[in-house]
Write an enzyme that holds these catalytic residues in place. Structure first.
Site, PDB file in Angstrom:
ATOM      1  N   ARG A  82       8.600   0.423  -3.953  1.00 13.75           N
ATOM      2  CA  ARG A  82       9.899  -0.240  -3.795  1.00 13.75           C
ATOM      3  C   ARG A  82      10.986   0.458  -4.605  1.00 13.75           C
ATOM      4  NH1 ARG A  82       8.474  -5.446  -2.093  1.00 13.75           N
ATOM      5  NH2 ARG A  82       6.810  -5.723  -3.597  1.00 13.75           N
ATOM      6  N   TYR A  83      10.618   0.967  -5.776  1.00 19.02           N
ATOM      7  CA  TYR A  83      11.567   1.612  -6.683  1.00 19.02           C
ATOM      8  C   TYR A  83      11.120   3.063  -6.865  1.00 19.02           C
ATOM      9  CZ  TYR A  83      12.021  -3.353  -7.948  1.00 19.02           C
ATOM     10  OH  TYR A  83      12.163  -4.710  -7.921  1.00 19.02           O
ATOM     11  N   ARG A  87       8.227   3.857  -9.723  1.00 16.37           N
ATOM     12  CA  ARG A  87       7.005   3.072  -9.919  1.00 16.37           C
ATOM     13  C   ARG A  87       6.434   2.594  -8.597  1.00 16.37           C
ATOM     14  NH1 ARG A  87      11.248  -1.394 -11.693  1.00 16.37           N
ATOM     15  NH2 ARG A  87      12.451   0.480 -11.605  1.00 16.37           N
ATOM     16  N   CYS A 116      -9.270 -12.936  -5.683  1.00 17.13           N
ATOM     17  CA  CYS A 116      -8.750 -13.550  -6.911  1.00 17.13           C
ATOM     18  C   CYS A 116      -9.778 -14.534  -7.468  1.00 17.13           C
ATOM     19  CB  CYS A 116      -7.471 -14.329  -6.626  1.00 17.13           C
ATOM     20  SG  CYS A 116      -6.168 -13.314  -5.932  1.00 17.13           S
ATOM     21  N   CYS A 140      -3.997 -19.613  -5.596  1.00 17.57           N
ATOM     22  CA  CYS A 140      -2.837 -20.440  -5.942  1.00 17.57           C
ATOM     23  C   CYS A 140      -2.115 -20.766  -4.635  1.00 17.57           C
ATOM     24  CB  CYS A 140      -1.922 -19.682  -6.888  1.00 17.57           C
ATOM     25  SG  CYS A 140      -2.821 -18.840  -8.209  1.00 17.57           S
ATOM     26  N   CYS A 154       1.062 -18.833  -3.609  1.00 16.49           N
ATOM     27  CA  CYS A 154       1.026 -17.364  -3.761  1.00 16.49           C
ATOM     28  C   CYS A 154       1.893 -16.650  -2.718  1.00 16.49           C
ATOM     29  CB  CYS A 154      -0.411 -16.891  -3.625  1.00 16.49           C
ATOM     30  SG  CYS A 154      -0.554 -15.100  -3.674  1.00 16.49           S
ATOM     31  N   ARG A 194       1.403 -13.759  -1.752  1.00 11.00           N
ATOM     32  CA  ARG A 194       0.520 -12.978  -0.868  1.00 11.00           C
ATOM     33  C   ARG A 194      -0.537 -13.887  -0.257  1.00 11.00           C
ATOM     34  NH1 ARG A 194       0.678  -8.456  -5.058  1.00 11.00           N
ATOM     35  NH2 ARG A 194       2.546  -7.353  -4.400  1.00 11.00           N
ATOM     36  N   ASP A 246       9.108 -17.864  -4.087  1.00 12.57           N
ATOM     37  CA  ASP A 246       9.437 -17.100  -2.885  1.00 12.57           C
ATOM     38  C   ASP A 246       9.361 -17.979  -1.635  1.00 12.57           C
ATOM     39  OD1 ASP A 246       9.763 -14.506  -4.112  1.00 12.57           O
ATOM     40  OD2 ASP A 246       7.615 -14.595  -4.525  1.00 12.57           O
ATOM     41  N   ASP A 261      12.973 -12.393  -6.003  1.00 15.11           N
ATOM     42  CA  ASP A 261      12.587 -11.232  -5.205  1.00 15.11           C
ATOM     43  C   ASP A 261      13.351 -11.317  -3.888  1.00 15.11           C
ATOM     44  OD1 ASP A 261      10.719  -8.948  -5.114  1.00 15.11           O
ATOM     45  OD2 ASP A 261       9.551 -10.270  -6.430  1.00 15.11           O
ATOM     46  N   LYS A 309      13.417  -7.126  -7.209  1.00 11.27           N
ATOM     47  CA  LYS A 309      13.788  -8.292  -8.039  1.00 11.27           C
ATOM     48  C   LYS A 309      15.195  -8.136  -8.585  1.00 11.27           C
ATOM     49  CE  LYS A 309       9.165  -9.135  -9.738  1.00 11.27           C
ATOM     50  NZ  LYS A 309       8.619  -8.091  -8.852  1.00 11.27           N
TER      51      LYS A 309
END
Ligand code: SF4
Length: 368
Positions: free
Chosen positions: A113-114, A117, A126, A130, A133, A135, A295, A332, A339
């Site tokens: 995205r950047y 990084r 996981c 959650c 989430c 994702r 999100d 985001d 972000k």
């Protein structure tokens, strides 16, 4: 249920795996609606089957032991992991890929995205699932993990781009890899000369602290690059004794820790809870880093808080906590644009001077 400092709670270790016992009963991760029903965490509601179909269930014994069984529907731990009928309500502005991972994925397992990084997602498994989430449509047991060839292609992508300075291991949860595999992955990234920083984001120390063994801690440490470790924690009650001990094992090994929290309705959207959480994190040597605005994940409107409410909570925290305990409130941008900090703002406008608001709401003029 007893809390985790309860003398009836015992953890047995065999190698890097461990067993959790409470009141003499071996506790397993709860993975089905039937298991949740047996534990008194759900009642019979036909809509729950659809909610459970939309995302896997997993509640570790440590998290299950923290739930107040008298009122699980309102319990802030249960609400994060127990499926709810509200998940079947999908609003028109909700998205399958709310932060645009797919749009920014040049190679399987990489999100770029950047410029400097990348995210590397070795697996989508996981320790807990959650319900909020971002994702949630990707994660799950047996879910997409990178094959050896796919991982090699992802590493080749990073190797070929000297502008990549930082790699963030995420998922799923990278600490679901066995220490030997994680160690090999860390070593492969550490061998890329232009990678200066490795970041690992995980919920394991909080929700499955038994996995943070000495062997795991050793596996995390690169020889050359700097390592930072982000832990995802949403409520002060998550920082029970065994979780704090796992965080101490990481901090004592010299690994800098930072905290990520998702702002969630009915879980932590009040100033007292956030105040206690941020203090508990700092006390556990975890620097609060981000408070994420929730999100636009499909089926999660019951967790959503308005931006105005989030800003008011951040203002209230500013008046109560030192800078060390302040996270940055971020959103985001849908579509993969990254972000951005979303306030609150402390500068007002005036033709002649800046109007500066102090931590307690007082306004002051400051020369331009
Ligand atoms: S541990 Fe992280 S990736 Fe896994 S379900 Fe929870 S929020 Fe999603």
């Amino acid at each position: 249920m007893g809390c985790l400092s309860c003398p009836m709670m015992v953890v047995f270790r065999t190698g890097w795996k461990a067993r959790f016992e409470l009141f003499g009963r071996v506790m397993q991760t709860l993975r089905t609606l039937e298991a949740l029903e047996r534990e008194g965490l759900v009642t019979n509601d036909p809509r729950l089957a659809a909610a459970a179909q939309s995302m896997a269930i997993a509640i570790t014994p440590e998290m299950a032991a923290l739930i107040d069984r008298r009122d699980p529907a309102r319990d802030p731990i249960a609400r994060q992991f127990v499926p709810s009928a509200a998940e079947t309500e999908i609003s028109s502005d909700e998205l399958a890929d709310p932060i645009g991972d797919e749009a920014r994925s040049p190679v399987k397992g990489i999100v770029h995205r950047y410029p400097d990084r990348v995210l590397l997602k070795p697996l989508h498994v996981c320790p807990v699932y959650c319900r909020f989430c971002f994702r949630r449509e990707k994660v799950g047991p047996g879910g997409e993990a990178l094959s050896a060839a796919e991982l090699a292609a992802a590493l080749a992508y990073i190797r070929a781009r000297p502008e990549i300075w930082e790699v963030i291991l995420t998922g799923g949860d990278p600490l679901m890899l066995a220490p030997r595999r994680l160690s090999k992955l860390v070593a492969a990234l550490d061998a890329i000369p232009h990678i200066s920083v490795l970041r690992i984001h995980s919920r394991v120390p909080i929700v499955d602290p038994r996995r943070v063994t000495d062997e795991m801690v050793l596996a995390l440490k690169p020889r050359r690059a700097a390592l930072w470790f982000g832990v995802h924690c949403n409520h002060p009650r998550e920082l029970a004794a065994n979780t704090r001990a796992a965080l101490a094992r990481l901090a004592d090994a010299g690994i800098p820790l930072m905290g990520q929290t998702v702002l969630l309705a009915g879980i932590n959207d009040d100033v007292e809870t956030l105040d206690q959480l941020m203090r508990a994190l700092v006390t556990a040597r975890v620097k609060p880093y981000y408070l994420h605005h929730p999100d636009l994940v499909r089926g999660t409107s019951h967790f959503r808080v308005s931006v105005e409410r989030g800003q008011a909570l951040m203002k209230a925290l500013r008046g109560r906590l030192s800078g060390l305990a302040q996270p940055t409130y971020v959103l985001d941008v849908p579509g993969g644009y990254g972000k951005v900090p979303i306030g609150p703002a402390y500068l007002g406008d005036d033709p002649d001077a800046l109007l500066v608001e102090d931590s307690f709401g007082g306004r002051h003029r400051y020369p331009r």
